[in-house]
Design a protein around this motif. Structure first.
Motif, mmCIF file in Angstrom:
data_model
loop_
_atom_site.group_PDB
_atom_site.id
_atom_site.type_symbol
_atom_site.label_atom_id
_atom_site.label_comp_id
_atom_site.label_asym_id
_atom_site.label_seq_id
_atom_site.Cartn_x
_atom_site.Cartn_y
_atom_site.Cartn_z
ATOM 1 N N LEU A 60 0.845 -1.177 0.000
ATOM 2 C CA LEU A 60 0.000 0.000 0.000
ATOM 3 C C LEU A 60 0.887 1.236 0.000
ATOM 4 O O LEU A 60 1.888 1.281 0.716
ATOM 5 C CB LEU A 60 -0.879 -0.036 1.254
ATOM 6 N N GLN A 61 0.553 2.217 -0.810
ATOM 7 C CA GLN A 61 1.276 3.485 -0.778
ATOM 8 C C GLN A 61 0.295 4.633 -0.563
ATOM 9 O O GLN A 61 -0.640 4.813 -1.346
ATOM 10 C CB GLN A 61 2.071 3.723 -2.061
ATOM 11 N N HIS A 82 -5.488 10.916 0.359
ATOM 12 C CA HIS A 82 -5.513 9.463 0.289
ATOM 13 C C HIS A 82 -5.563 8.848 1.684
ATOM 14 O O HIS A 82 -6.187 7.796 1.891
ATOM 15 C CB HIS A 82 -4.283 8.964 -0.482
ATOM 16 N N PHE A 83 -4.925 9.498 2.646
ATOM 17 C CA PHE A 83 -5.000 8.999 4.012
ATOM 18 C C PHE A 83 -6.447 9.105 4.533
ATOM 19 O O PHE A 83 -6.932 8.204 5.233
ATOM 20 C CB PHE A 83 -4.058 9.776 4.933
ATOM 21 N N THR A 84 -7.118 10.191 4.187
ATOM 22 C CA THR A 84 -8.518 10.347 4.586
ATOM 23 C C THR A 84 -9.368 9.220 4.016
ATOM 24 O O THR A 84 -10.226 8.641 4.714
ATOM 25 C CB THR A 84 -9.047 11.710 4.098
ATOM 26 N N ARG A 85 -9.155 8.878 2.768
ATOM 27 C CA ARG A 85 -9.911 7.791 2.142
ATOM 28 C C ARG A 85 -9.591 6.458 2.798
ATOM 29 O O ARG A 85 -10.481 5.615 2.991
ATOM 30 C CB ARG A 85 -9.590 7.734 0.652
ATOM 31 N N LEU A 86 -8.318 6.250 3.144
ATOM 32 C CA LEU A 86 -7.928 5.011 3.816
ATOM 33 C C LEU A 86 -8.634 4.892 5.161
ATOM 34 O O LEU A 86 -9.142 3.810 5.510
ATOM 35 C CB LEU A 86 -6.405 4.977 3.987
ATOM 36 N N ALA A 87 -8.652 5.983 5.919
ATOM 37 C CA ALA A 87 -9.304 5.961 7.235
ATOM 38 C C ALA A 87 -10.766 5.557 7.107
ATOM 39 O O ALA A 87 -11.280 4.731 7.883
ATOM 40 C CB ALA A 87 -9.172 7.342 7.894
ATOM 41 N N ASP A 88 -11.450 6.121 6.137
ATOM 42 C CA ASP A 88 -12.861 5.780 5.949
ATOM 43 C C ASP A 88 -13.037 4.327 5.508
ATOM 44 O O ASP A 88 -13.925 3.620 5.984
ATOM 45 C CB ASP A 88 -13.494 6.717 4.920
ATOM 46 N N CYS A 106 -6.909 -5.158 -2.471
ATOM 47 C CA CYS A 106 -6.365 -4.175 -3.410
ATOM 48 C C CYS A 106 -7.452 -3.631 -4.325
ATOM 49 O O CYS A 106 -7.426 -2.448 -4.699
ATOM 50 C CB CYS A 106 -5.238 -4.806 -4.233
ATOM 51 N N ASP A 107 -8.418 -4.465 -4.668
ATOM 52 C CA ASP A 107 -9.515 -3.986 -5.506
ATOM 53 C C ASP A 107 -10.325 -2.926 -4.768
ATOM 54 O O ASP A 107 -10.671 -1.875 -5.337
ATOM 55 C CB ASP A 107 -10.402 -5.167 -5.909
ATOM 56 N N LEU A 108 -10.611 -3.165 -3.510
ATOM 57 C CA LEU A 108 -11.360 -2.179 -2.719
ATOM 58 C C LEU A 108 -10.549 -0.897 -2.534
ATOM 59 O O LEU A 108 -11.079 0.217 -2.622
ATOM 60 C CB LEU A 108 -11.737 -2.770 -1.367
ATOM 61 N N LEU A 109 -9.265 -1.039 -2.273
ATOM 62 C CA LEU A 109 -8.403 0.138 -2.136
ATOM 63 C C LEU A 109 -8.344 0.917 -3.447
ATOM 64 O O LEU A 109 -8.445 2.144 -3.466
ATOM 65 C CB LEU A 109 -7.001 -0.299 -1.703
ATOM 66 N N GLY A 110 -8.202 0.198 -4.543
ATOM 67 C CA GLY A 110 -8.142 0.860 -5.841
ATOM 68 C C GLY A 110 -9.425 1.603 -6.172
ATOM 69 O O GLY A 110 -9.391 2.713 -6.711
ATOM 70 N N ALA A 121 -3.606 3.637 -4.014
ATOM 71 C CA ALA A 121 -2.737 2.730 -4.767
ATOM 72 C C ALA A 121 -2.325 1.536 -3.921
ATOM 73 O O ALA A 121 -1.810 1.694 -2.809
ATOM 74 C CB ALA A 121 -1.500 3.478 -5.242
ATOM 75 N N ALA A 122 -2.575 0.335 -4.440
ATOM 76 C CA ALA A 122 -2.204 -0.891 -3.736
ATOM 77 C C ALA A 122 -2.061 -2.004 -4.750
ATOM 78 O O ALA A 122 -2.716 -1.995 -5.804
ATOM 79 C CB ALA A 122 -3.251 -1.267 -2.687
#
Length: 404
Positions: free
Chosen positions: A251-252, A258-264, A308-312, A317-318
Motif C-alpha cells: 500500500l502506498q 488518500h490517508f482520509t480515504r484510507l481511514a474511511d 487491493c480492488d477495494l483500495l483501488g 494505490a495498492a
C-alpha cells in the motif's frame, strides 16, 4: 502474438558482438521493433548460453536461461575474433550495418582491433555502441573491473539504503536491474543516434556504463541524501506491506487526501482528527501501533486481491504481492501477451516462458516472435549473403577455424 505490418525499425541493421544480458536485452528490443539483428558469437558461444537453469538444443548443447530470454528474433554467426581473419570478417560486415554494438569489458574490443576507431575507419556513418560496467570514454578507478548486474547495483547505494541492522544486503532483489537498466539506456542512445544521423549523415559513439544506468534508476539514493535524509531514511509516507487472508499486499499513501480515504475505508474515521496522525511523519511513527493493526484487521477476511480492488476503487494505490505461479496465471499478464512460450527441444513438456515486449504501438502491431538462434545457425547464410562468400570459401574458413 499477431503478425503486424511495418514496424518502426524496419530496415535498421544491427551487428551485435554481445554476451549475457546488458546488451542482448537492448538488441532484442530493437529486433522486436523491426531491426535485423545479427549476433556475433565466439566458438564457445555467448556466455549466457552457459547459465543455469538450461535446456539442450537439437544438437545436445546447453542453452541457458539468460540466453533464452534475451535473444529472440536474432541470427547467430559464429566467428573467432581472436583469429586475424575473423577480425577481418567483422570489419567487412560492419559497413553493411547501421549499428555495431558490443558489451565486452572496457577496452577488450580495442585490443582486438574492433574498437570504435577501427569500425569508424571502415564505416564513418556507423553508430558504435559500447555497454560496460564503468564505461569507456572517461577515466574511472573502476575501469578495469569486471561487472555483472549485482555489482553495479551494490555500488549505486540502493542495497545499503534498504539494508537493516547487521543483516547482509539482499542481492539482486529485482532480477538483473543493472543489465536491463543499461540495456534501456543503450536503446535510447541508439535511437537518438539514428535520429541524429538522419539529420546530419554522421555516425557517432554511444558509451553506456552500467553503474551510471543504475545510479539514474536508483535516483532517491543521492537525491534524498542531498536533502538531509541519512541512514536509509526515505520521505515520510506509508509505503509498506500488509497482511491479508492469503498473503501480502503493498500500500502506498503519500498524500493527505488518500490517508482520509484510507481511514474511511478501513473503518477508522477518527484517524482524520487524531493529532498523532495529523502529519505524514505521524503516519510513519504510528504505523505499527495504530495503522497496521487496523489495516490488517480490515483485510483479515479479504484476499490480497480483494483488498487491493477495494483500495483501488477508493483511489488508493495498492497491489498484491504475487508469487511466480500467480504472475504466470495473472489475467493482466495474459491479456497483454506479456509471456512468450518457447517450446523446449529436449523433451520437457513445460515451455520456457520469456517476458514479451512491454512496448505497445497503435500503428505497429507486434510481429510474431521467433526463437533464439542455435549457436552459429546462420553463419553460412549471413556471410554468403553479405560478403558473397562461396561454399568453397566458407569451407576453407571453417577448416581454418575462423568460423564455426
Amino acid at each position: 502474438m499477431t503478425q503486424g505490418g511495418p514496424r518502426p525499425l524496419d530496415g535498421i541493421r544491427v551487428l551485435a558482438l554481445e554476451q549475457m544480458q546488458a546488451l542482448p536485452y537492448a538488441t532484442q528490443l530493437l529486433a522486436r521493433l523491426g531491426a535485423d539483428v545479427v549476433k556475433i558469437e565466439p566458438p564457445s558461444g555467448d556466455s549466457g548460453r552457459g547459465s543455469l537453469p538450461a535446456m539442450t538444443d537439437p544438437d545436445g548443447r546447453r542453452v541457458g536461461a539468460t540466453f533464452l530470454r534475451n535473444n529472440l528474433g536474432k541470427r547467430s554467426v559464429c566467428v573467432d575474433l581472436k583469429n586475424p581473419r575473423g577480425r577481418e570478417l567483422v570489419l567487412e560486415l560492419a559497413p553493411r550495418f547501421d549499428v555495431v554494438a558490443e558489451n565486452s569489458k572496457a577496452g577488450a574490443m580495442a585490443r582486438l582491433g574492433l574498437g570504435h576507431p577501427d569500425i569508424a575507419a571502415v564505416h564513418p556513418a556507423g553508430i558504435y555502441v559500447s555497454v560496460s560496467g564503468f564505461g569507456n570514454s572517461v577515466p574511472t578507478p573502476y575501469g578495469g573491473w569486471p561487472a555483472f548486474a549485482p555489482i553495479v547495483e551494490a555500488m549505486s547505494g540502493i542495497y545499503e539504503l534498504k539494508r537493516t541492522g547487521d543483516r547482509p544486503p539482499t542481492v539482486a532483489p529485482v532480477g538483473a536491474l543493472g543489465d536491463i537498466g543499461a540495456a534501456l539506456f543503450a536503446t535510447i542512445g541508439i535511437l537518438a543516434a539514428l535520429r541524429h544521423r538522419d539529420a546530419t549523415g554522421r555516425g557517432q559513439y554511444v558509451d553506456i556504463a552500467m553503474l551510471d544506468s543504475v545510479i539514474a534508476m536508483t535516483d532517491i539514493v543521492t537525491n534524498f541524501w542531498s536533502m538531509g535524509l541519512r541512514g536509509g531514511q526515505t520521505g515520510p509516507l506509508i509505503m509498506h506491506g500488509f497482511r491479508a487472508q492469503d498473503g501480502w499486499f503493498v500500500l502506498q499513501v503519500a498524500r493527505e487526501q488518500h490517508f482520509t480515504r484510507l481511514a474511511d475505508l478501513v473503518g477508522r474515521p477518527e484517524w482524520k482528527d487524531d493529532p498523532r496522525l495529523a502529519t505524514r511523519q505521524g503516519w510513519v511513527d504510528e504505523l505499527e501501533t495504530l495503522l497496521r493493526p487496523a489495516i490488517e484487521g480490515w483485510a483479515a477476511d479479504l484476499t490480497k486481491l480483494e483488498a487491493c480492488d477495494l483500495l483501488g476503487r477508493a483511489g488508493i494505490a495498492a497491489g498484491p504481492c504475487l508469487s511466480d505461479a500467480e504472475v504466470v496465471a495473472d489475467p493482466h499478464v495474459q491479456a497483454r501477451n506479456m509471456l512468450v512460450e518457447l517450446p523446449r527441444t529436449d523433451g520437457v513438456e513445460q515451455p520456457v516462458l520469456v517476458p514479451g515486449s512491454p512496448v505497445r504501438m497503435s500503428e505497429a502491431p507486434p510481429a510474431a516472435e521467433t526463437r533464439p538462434p542455435w549457436l552459429g545457425e546462420h553463419t553460412d547464410a549471413v556471410l554468403a549473403a553479405e560478403l558473397g562468400l562461396t561454399g568453397a570459401a566458407l569451407s576453407e574458413l571453417r577448416t581454418g577455424k575462423v568460423i564455426f
